[in-house]
Design a protein around this motif. Structure first.
Motif, PDB file in Angstrom:
ATOM      1  N   ASP A 159       1.182  -0.563   0.204  1.00  0.00           N
ATOM      2  CA  ASP A 159      -0.134  -0.418  -0.115  1.00  0.00           C
ATOM      3  C   ASP A 159       0.330   1.160   0.225  1.00  0.00           C
ATOM      4  O   ASP A 159       1.310   1.577   0.868  1.00  0.00           O
ATOM      5  N   HIS A 160       1.092   1.802  -1.219  1.00  0.00           N
ATOM      6  CA  HIS A 160       2.339   2.949  -1.376  1.00  0.00           C
ATOM      7  C   HIS A 160       1.092   3.990  -0.587  1.00  0.00           C
ATOM      8  O   HIS A 160       2.350   4.929  -0.107  1.00  0.00           O
ATOM      9  N   LYS A 161      -0.234   4.881  -0.304  1.00  0.00           N
ATOM     10  CA  LYS A 161      -0.321   5.150   0.910  1.00  0.00           C
ATOM     11  C   LYS A 161       0.007   5.405   2.191  1.00  0.00           C
ATOM     12  O   LYS A 161       0.737   5.958   2.495  1.00  0.00           O
ATOM     13  N   ALA A 162       0.407   3.891   2.847  1.00  0.00           N
ATOM     14  CA  ALA A 162       0.282   3.258   3.805  1.00  0.00           C
ATOM     15  C   ALA A 162       2.425   3.598   4.089  1.00  0.00           C
ATOM     16  O   ALA A 162       2.174   4.895   4.795  1.00  0.00           O
ATOM     17  N   TRP A 163       2.267   3.865   2.620  1.00  0.00           N
ATOM     18  CA  TRP A 163       4.190   3.026   2.997  1.00  0.00           C
ATOM     19  C   TRP A 163       4.795   5.538   3.116  1.00  0.00           C
ATOM     20  O   TRP A 163       5.262   5.919   3.867  1.00  0.00           O
ATOM     21  N   PHE A 164       3.699   5.999   2.451  1.00  0.00           N
ATOM     22  CA  PHE A 164       4.174   7.114   2.542  1.00  0.00           C
ATOM     23  C   PHE A 164       3.383   7.964   3.483  1.00  0.00           C
ATOM     24  O   PHE A 164       4.375   8.674   4.320  1.00  0.00           O
ATOM     25  N   ARG A 165       2.887   7.437   4.102  1.00  0.00           N
ATOM     26  CA  ARG A 165       2.530   8.524   5.752  1.00  0.00           C
ATOM     27  C   ARG A 165       3.330   7.690   6.571  1.00  0.00           C
ATOM     28  O   ARG A 165       3.664   8.319   7.482  1.00  0.00           O
ATOM     29  N   LYS A 166       3.849   6.411   6.416  1.00  0.00           N
ATOM     30  CA  LYS A 166       4.906   6.088   7.610  1.00  0.00           C
ATOM     31  C   LYS A 166       5.579   6.611   7.411  1.00  0.00           C
ATOM     32  O   LYS A 166       6.385   7.097   8.539  1.00  0.00           O
ATOM     33  N   ALA A 167       6.629   7.290   6.140  1.00  0.00           N
ATOM     34  CA  ALA A 167       7.417   8.496   5.697  1.00  0.00           C
ATOM     35  C   ALA A 167       7.012   9.257   6.893  1.00  0.00           C
ATOM     36  O   ALA A 167       8.132   9.834   7.381  1.00  0.00           O
ATOM     37  N   CYS A 168       6.175  10.204   5.637  1.00  0.00           N
ATOM     38  CA  CYS A 168       6.289  11.151   6.834  1.00  0.00           C
ATOM     39  C   CYS A 168       6.030  10.915   8.338  1.00  0.00           C
ATOM     40  O   CYS A 168       6.274  12.349   9.027  1.00  0.00           O
ATOM     41  N   ALA A 169       5.177  10.044   8.855  1.00  0.00           N
ATOM     42  CA  ALA A 169       5.450  10.270  10.379  1.00  0.00           C
ATOM     43  C   ALA A 169       6.417  10.170  11.257  1.00  0.00           C
ATOM     44  O   ALA A 169       6.858  10.626  12.042  1.00  0.00           O
ATOM     45  N   LEU A 170       7.399   9.209  10.139  1.00  0.00           N
ATOM     46  CA  LEU A 170       8.947   9.189  10.928  1.00  0.00           C
ATOM     47  C   LEU A 170       9.203  10.343  10.554  1.00  0.00           C
ATOM     48  O   LEU A 170      10.381  10.353  11.708  1.00  0.00           O
ATOM     49  N   GLU A 171       9.333  11.332   9.887  1.00  0.00           N
ATOM     50  CA  GLU A 171       9.845  12.468   9.684  1.00  0.00           C
ATOM     51  C   GLU A 171       9.270  13.233  10.359  1.00  0.00           C
ATOM     52  O   GLU A 171      10.156  13.944  11.494  1.00  0.00           O
ATOM     53  N   GLY A 172       8.478  13.074  10.913  1.00  0.00           N
ATOM     54  CA  GLY A 172       8.131  14.032  12.118  1.00  0.00           C
ATOM     55  C   GLY A 172       8.245  13.834  13.802  1.00  0.00           C
ATOM     56  O   GLY A 172       8.417  14.983  14.431  1.00  0.00           O
ATOM     57  N   LEU A 173       8.541  12.759  13.397  1.00  0.00           N
ATOM     58  CA  LEU A 173       9.166  11.728  14.387  1.00  0.00           C
ATOM     59  C   LEU A 173      10.550  12.071  14.804  1.00  0.00           C
ATOM     60  O   LEU A 173      11.495  11.995  15.731  1.00  0.00           O
ATOM     61  N   GLY A 174      11.271  12.829  13.480  1.00  0.00           N
ATOM     62  CA  GLY A 174      12.240  13.187  13.912  1.00  0.00           C
ATOM     63  C   GLY A 174      13.512  11.414  13.550  1.00  0.00           C
ATOM     64  O   GLY A 174      14.673  11.833  14.056  1.00  0.00           O
ATOM     65  N   ARG A 175      12.829   9.792  13.294  1.00  0.00           N
ATOM     66  CA  ARG A 175      13.076   9.337  13.045  1.00  0.00           C
ATOM     67  C   ARG A 175      13.866   9.428  10.908  1.00  0.00           C
ATOM     68  O   ARG A 175      13.590   9.019  10.422  1.00  0.00           O
ATOM     69  N   LEU A 176      14.781  10.454  10.513  1.00  0.00           N
ATOM     70  CA  LEU A 176      14.704   9.972   9.791  1.00  0.00           C
ATOM     71  C   LEU A 176      15.740   9.389   8.552  1.00  0.00           C
ATOM     72  O   LEU A 176      15.981   9.305   7.885  1.00  0.00           O
ATOM     73  N   GLN A 177      16.721   8.482   9.809  1.00  0.00           N
ATOM     74  CA  GLN A 177      16.678   7.295   9.167  1.00  0.00           C
ATOM     75  C   GLN A 177      16.093   6.614   8.400  1.00  0.00           C
ATOM     76  O   GLN A 177      16.810   5.884   7.499  1.00  0.00           O
ATOM     77  N   GLU A 178      15.246   6.672   9.311  1.00  0.00           N
ATOM     78  CA  GLU A 178      13.608   5.493   8.673  1.00  0.00           C
ATOM     79  C   GLU A 178      13.261   5.518   7.487  1.00  0.00           C
ATOM     80  O   GLU A 178      12.469   4.299   6.881  1.00  0.00           O
ATOM     81  N   VAL A 179      13.336   7.263   7.241  1.00  0.00           N
ATOM     82  CA  VAL A 179      12.034   7.080   6.463  1.00  0.00           C
ATOM     83  C   VAL A 179      12.738   6.703   4.342  1.00  0.00           C
ATOM     84  O   VAL A 179      11.649   6.434   4.255  1.00  0.00           O
ATOM     85  N   GLU A 180      13.878   6.331   4.798  1.00  0.00           N
ATOM     86  CA  GLU A 180      14.285   6.442   3.102  1.00  0.00           C
ATOM     87  C   GLU A 180      13.893   4.854   2.474  1.00  0.00           C
ATOM     88  O   GLU A 180      13.416   4.735   1.813  1.00  0.00           O
ATOM     89  N   ALA A 181      13.564   4.214   4.198  1.00  0.00           N
ATOM     90  CA  ALA A 181      13.663   2.898   3.507  1.00  0.00           C
ATOM     91  C   ALA A 181      11.761   2.068   2.953  1.00  0.00           C
ATOM     92  O   ALA A 181      11.176   1.664   2.769  1.00  0.00           O
ATOM     93  N   CYS A 182      10.836   3.901   3.465  1.00  0.00           N
ATOM     94  CA  CYS A 182       9.673   3.818   3.495  1.00  0.00           C
ATOM     95  C   CYS A 182       9.307   3.990   1.299  1.00  0.00           C
ATOM     96  O   CYS A 182       8.437   3.653   1.278  1.00  0.00           O
ATOM     97  N   LEU A 183      10.478   4.716   1.364  1.00  0.00           N
ATOM     98  CA  LEU A 183      10.408   5.155  -0.260  1.00  0.00           C
ATOM     99  C   LEU A 183      10.597   4.432  -1.826  1.00  0.00           C
ATOM    100  O   LEU A 183      11.109   3.753  -1.548  1.00  0.00           O
TER     101      LEU A 183
END
Length: 127
Positions: free
Chosen positions: A103-127
């Motif tokens: 689910d691409h929307k879920a991956w994108f929203r997960k990435a946005c949430a991780l970014e909001g939480l400051g967990r930037l190192q985990e964002v790239e794996a979502c995109l």
């Protein structure tokens, strides 16, 4: 989490009915710009689904249950992002991905949430 016993058809219909109503109510509120009220409605829809368990012998109801659950969770994630509720957005997105890891929307929203939480190192794996 406590898993409820299989629901009767009446419980199933009521639960799915409530969840569907809350899903629609949330969309109406979202379109009006009432993001907090939309989030509340989508939370209630998710809660309604938590109270029911579809028997394995009812595949069409299982499919509908899954579709409604995914839609509510994705909507809940979207509203949570809008309101900077990063952890709720992350939790909702991850629940969707447990049901559909493509689910691409879920991956994108997960990435946005991780970014909001400051967990930037985990964002790239979502995109």
């Amino acid at each position: 989490a406590i898993v409820p016993a299989e629901s009767s058809m009446k419980e199933l219909q009521d639960g799915l009915g409530f969840a569907t109503k809350y899903r629609k109510d949330g969309v109406v509120e979202w379109e009006r710009g009432n993001h907090e009220d939309a989030l509340k409605a989508w939370r209630l829809g998710c809660e309604a689904l938590q109270r029911i368990r579809v028997p394995d012998t009812h595949p069409s109801e299982q499919k509908f249950f899954s579709e409604v659950k995914v839609a509510l969770l994705k909507n809940r994630a979207l509203a949570a992002l809008k309101l900077n509720s990063w952890q709720e957005a992350l939790d909702s997105s991850e629940q969707v991905l447990k049901l559909d890891d493509q689910d691409h929307k879920a991956w994108f929203r997960k990435a946005c949430a991780l970014e909001g939480l400051g967990r930037l190192q985990e964002v790239e794996a979502c995109l």
